[in-house]
Design an enzyme around this catalytic site. Structure first.
Site, PDB file in Angstrom:
ATOM      1  N   ASN A  12       9.359   0.068 -16.433  1.00 31.36           N
ATOM      2  CA  ASN A  12       9.351   0.611 -15.143  1.00 31.36           C
ATOM      3  C   ASN A  12       9.008  -0.720 -14.321  1.00 31.36           C
ATOM      4  OD1 ASN A  12       7.494   3.469 -13.726  1.00 31.36           O
ATOM      5  ND2 ASN A  12       9.355   2.573 -13.026  1.00 31.36           N
ATOM      6  N   GLN A  45      10.033   0.192  -7.557  1.00 28.96           N
ATOM      7  CA  GLN A  45       9.088   0.560  -6.352  1.00 28.96           C
ATOM      8  C   GLN A  45       8.430  -0.880  -6.128  1.00 28.96           C
ATOM      9  OE1 GLN A  45       7.133   3.603  -8.267  1.00 28.96           O
ATOM     10  NE2 GLN A  45       7.400   5.249  -6.815  1.00 28.96           N
ATOM     11  N   ASN A  65       9.548   3.532  -2.556  1.00 30.09           N
ATOM     12  CA  ASN A  65      10.619   3.513  -3.418  1.00 30.09           C
ATOM     13  C   ASN A  65      11.756   2.917  -3.034  1.00 30.09           C
ATOM     14  OD1 ASN A  65       9.240   5.728  -5.100  1.00 30.09           O
ATOM     15  ND2 ASN A  65       9.802   7.195  -3.229  1.00 30.09           N
ATOM     16  N   CYS A  74       1.698   6.128  -8.129  1.00 35.82           N
ATOM     17  CA  CYS A  74       2.437   5.500  -9.139  1.00 35.82           C
ATOM     18  C   CYS A  74       1.544   4.819 -10.236  1.00 35.82           C
ATOM     19  CB  CYS A  74       3.532   4.729  -8.930  1.00 35.82           C
ATOM     20  SG  CYS A  74       4.586   3.874 -10.258  1.00 35.82           S
ATOM     21  N   ASN A  76       1.976   3.447 -13.306  1.00 34.23           N
ATOM     22  CA  ASN A  76       2.453   2.370 -13.991  1.00 34.23           C
ATOM     23  C   ASN A  76       2.204   1.264 -12.964  1.00 34.23           C
ATOM     24  OD1 ASN A  76       2.841   3.580 -16.522  1.00 34.23           O
ATOM     25  ND2 ASN A  76       5.242   3.569 -15.941  1.00 34.23           N
ATOM     26  N   ASN A 155       0.634  12.548  -6.394  1.00 32.92           N
ATOM     27  CA  ASN A 155       2.029  13.004  -5.891  1.00 32.92           C
ATOM     28  C   ASN A 155       2.528  14.111  -6.849  1.00 32.92           C
ATOM     29  OD1 ASN A 155       2.113  11.747  -8.860  1.00 32.92           O
ATOM     30  ND2 ASN A 155       3.756  10.403  -8.119  1.00 32.92           N
ATOM     31  N   ASN A 187       8.924  14.893  -8.501  1.00 26.59           N
ATOM     32  CA  ASN A 187       9.429  14.176  -9.573  1.00 26.59           C
ATOM     33  C   ASN A 187       9.308  15.057 -10.815  1.00 26.59           C
ATOM     34  OD1 ASN A 187       8.523  11.200  -8.671  1.00 26.59           O
ATOM     35  ND2 ASN A 187       6.874  12.226  -8.319  1.00 26.59           N
ATOM     36  N   ARG A 206      11.642  11.129  -7.625  1.00 26.82           N
ATOM     37  CA  ARG A 206      11.864  10.872  -6.110  1.00 26.82           C
ATOM     38  C   ARG A 206      12.363   9.636  -5.789  1.00 26.82           C
ATOM     39  NH1 ARG A 206       6.880  12.860  -2.824  1.00 26.82           N
ATOM     40  NH2 ARG A 206       6.130  11.283  -4.228  1.00 26.82           N
ATOM     41  N   CYS A 214       7.173   6.503 -16.481  1.00 25.55           N
ATOM     42  CA  CYS A 214       6.539   7.186 -15.273  1.00 25.55           C
ATOM     43  C   CYS A 214       5.069   7.355 -15.858  1.00 25.55           C
ATOM     44  CB  CYS A 214       7.230   8.207 -14.861  1.00 25.55           C
ATOM     45  SG  CYS A 214       6.237   8.996 -13.279  1.00 25.55           S
ATOM     46  N   GLY A 215       4.076   6.816 -15.251  1.00 21.80           N
ATOM     47  CA  GLY A 215       2.611   6.915 -15.562  1.00 21.80           C
ATOM     48  C   GLY A 215       2.304   8.193 -15.021  1.00 21.80           C
TER      49      GLY A 215
END
Length: 272
Positions: A12, A45, A65, A74, A76, A155, A187, A206, A214-215
């Protein structure tokens, strides 16, 4: 001239912008310029580090994003930010408190160059998720119903239990995102349960599409798996390029994630 760092966690990819040691305003114009930077590095991102907004946090962070839209979380990327902050001694301790909007996230350095992220912003309320009151909990897709579980972890996420490896995940994820069910987008995670302590996960994010990891998606999947009594409170989450360890305490409304963060390229100059 803006100096940036390119970092990654489990494939990522992130652009890290230090807005504390250099002057950077996260305006629409500047974020648009970042999204259109022309080099061979690429990223999912951008993470913009800014001074703290309160007396509790050490720094604040804004997340954007690749399409320029702003994200609320986010995990990660947060680890990459924390690694950069620790390496550059922007704080003097091994614990970093980050504010993102109204949420506080704590990141600690632990053994073997790993980072532990602690969050307490879990919610199953429709208002927090951005789920419309009349929205169903499934998507009609090619004659079948694809059921999902929704939650917010700063999120919004929809999580699907999926044992079918031939499922068209990018297409289904996009259709759920375009369904209009979620006011602020969503997401979408597809979870294959291997055992009560291990899952495989793919996530369509998204404003990005399917990413290699995706953490926050890992946390969301673990939470749903535990809530639905299919997982224990400690889960190994596998992605294409590695795994994360997630533990959940639903009584205390906390989730913990352990993983690493790495540099792809340091001190890259960007013309704005």
């Amino acid at each position: 001239m803006l100096i940036s760092q390119y970092m990654e966690s489990l494939g990522n990819d992130f652009m890290i912008i230090d807005g504390i040691t250099q002057n950077f305003e996260a305006s629409d114009s500047n974020i648009s310029k970042l999204s259109n930077v022309n080099n061979d590095l690429g990223y999912d991102q951008s993470m913009v580090i800014l001074p703290p907004k309160d007396d509790v946090s050490d720094i604040s962070v804004r997340i954007f994003n690749i399409d320029g839209s702003e994200s609320e979380n986010c995990v990660n990327g947060i680890r990459c930010v924390a690694q950069y902050v620790f390496d550059n001694k922007l704080i003097s301790t091994n614990e970093l408190i980050i504010s993102i909007n109204d949420d506080l996230i704590v990141v600690s350095k632990i053994e073997n160059s790993l980072l532990k992220v602690e969050m307490s912003n879990l919610s199953f309320e429709k208002e927090d998720i951005g789920l419309n009151n009349d929205a169903p909990n499934f998507l009609e897709y090619e004659g079948s119903k694809i059921f999902f579980h929704s939650l917010s972890i700063g999120n919004p996420h929809a999580v699907i239990f999926s044992e079918d490896r031939d499922l068209n995940i990018p297409d289904i994820g996009k259709k759920i995102q375009d369904s209009g069910y979620f006011k602020n987008g969503i997401n979408v995670g597809f979870m294959e349960v291997l055992s009560e302590t291990e899952i495989n996960l793919r996530v369509v994010e998204r404003g990005v599409g399917e990413t290699q990891a995706c953490g926050s998606g890992a946390c969301a999947a673990a939470i749903i798996g535990i809530k639905e009594e299919r997982l224990t409170n400690q889960v190994k989450v596998n992605f294409q390029k590695g795994s994360l360890e997630v533990s959940v305490d639903l009584i205390k409304n906390k989730v913990f994630l352990i993983g690493d963060a790495n540099y792809r390229a340091k001190d890259i100059a960007i013309e704005l």
